[in-house]
Scaffold this motif. Structure first.
Motif, PDB file in Angstrom:
ATOM      1  N   THR A   1     -15.857 -15.465 -31.706  1.00 40.36           N
ATOM      2  CA  THR A   1     -15.154 -15.081 -33.263  1.00 40.36           C
ATOM      3  C   THR A   1     -13.687 -14.429 -33.374  1.00 40.36           C
ATOM      4  O   THR A   1     -13.584 -14.766 -33.847  1.00 40.36           O
ATOM      5  N   ARG A   2     -14.250 -13.283 -32.067  1.00 40.29           N
ATOM      6  CA  ARG A   2     -12.723 -12.722 -32.511  1.00 40.29           C
ATOM      7  C   ARG A   2     -11.220 -13.338 -31.700  1.00 40.29           C
ATOM      8  O   ARG A   2     -10.070 -13.410 -32.106  1.00 40.29           O
ATOM      9  N   GLN A   3     -11.377 -14.168 -30.627  1.00 38.01           N
ATOM     10  CA  GLN A   3     -10.972 -15.249 -30.534  1.00 38.01           C
ATOM     11  C   GLN A   3     -10.646 -16.152 -31.601  1.00 38.01           C
ATOM     12  O   GLN A   3      -9.254 -16.300 -31.062  1.00 38.01           O
TER      13      GLN A   3
ATOM     14  N   MET B   1      -5.929 -18.023 -34.503  1.00 36.88           N
ATOM     15  CA  MET B   1      -5.549 -18.220 -35.739  1.00 36.88           C
ATOM     16  C   MET B   1      -4.216 -17.478 -36.362  1.00 36.88           C
ATOM     17  O   MET B   1      -3.490 -18.483 -36.968  1.00 36.88           O
ATOM     18  N   VAL B   2      -4.351 -16.455 -35.557  1.00 37.15           N
ATOM     19  CA  VAL B   2      -3.355 -15.587 -36.461  1.00 37.15           C
ATOM     20  C   VAL B   2      -1.672 -15.830 -35.495  1.00 37.15           C
ATOM     21  O   VAL B   2      -0.938 -15.685 -36.583  1.00 37.15           O
ATOM     22  N   TRP B   3      -1.982 -16.062 -34.208  1.00 34.59           N
ATOM     23  CA  TRP B   3      -0.997 -16.271 -33.328  1.00 34.59           C
ATOM     24  C   TRP B   3      -0.240 -17.304 -33.683  1.00 34.59           C
ATOM     25  O   TRP B   3       0.755 -17.990 -34.164  1.00 34.59           O
ATOM     26  N   ARG B   4      -1.036 -18.782 -34.147  1.00 35.19           N
ATOM     27  CA  ARG B   4      -0.833 -20.025 -34.132  1.00 35.19           C
ATOM     28  C   ARG B   4       0.242 -19.714 -36.155  1.00 35.19           C
ATOM     29  O   ARG B   4       0.636 -20.647 -36.270  1.00 35.19           O
TER      30      ARG B   4
END
Length: 74
Positions: free
Chosen positions: A52-54, A59-62
């Motif tokens: 989940t962390r990854q 998602m944030v990076w994208r």
């Protein structure tokens, strides 16, 4: 404020109009903090899995690196 000429004016109750007057108030800041019960629940919550962390990191990076319509260049 609603006007009798607005479409759907006759479909909204006075109670809804009064609620919307209160609800549309915007307050600065982040809002209320957690209640004591919410803070205690967060302290006792199980840890987040590495999977989940990854997924959240990706998602944030994208989101931060997306390009396309509506984005400013740079």
């Amino acid at each position: 404020m609603a006007h009798p000429d607005d479409p759907g004016y006759d479909k909204v109750t006075e109670a809804t109009r009064q609620f919307e007057l209160i609800d549309e108030q915007v307050f600065p800041g982040a809002g209320r903090g957690p209640t004591p019960a919410e803070a205690a629940a967060a302290d006792h919550a199980p840890p987040v899995s590495e999977r989940t962390r990854q997924a959240y990191k990706e998602m944030v990076w994208r989101g931060a690196h997306q390009r396309g319509e509506g984005r400013l260049p740079g």
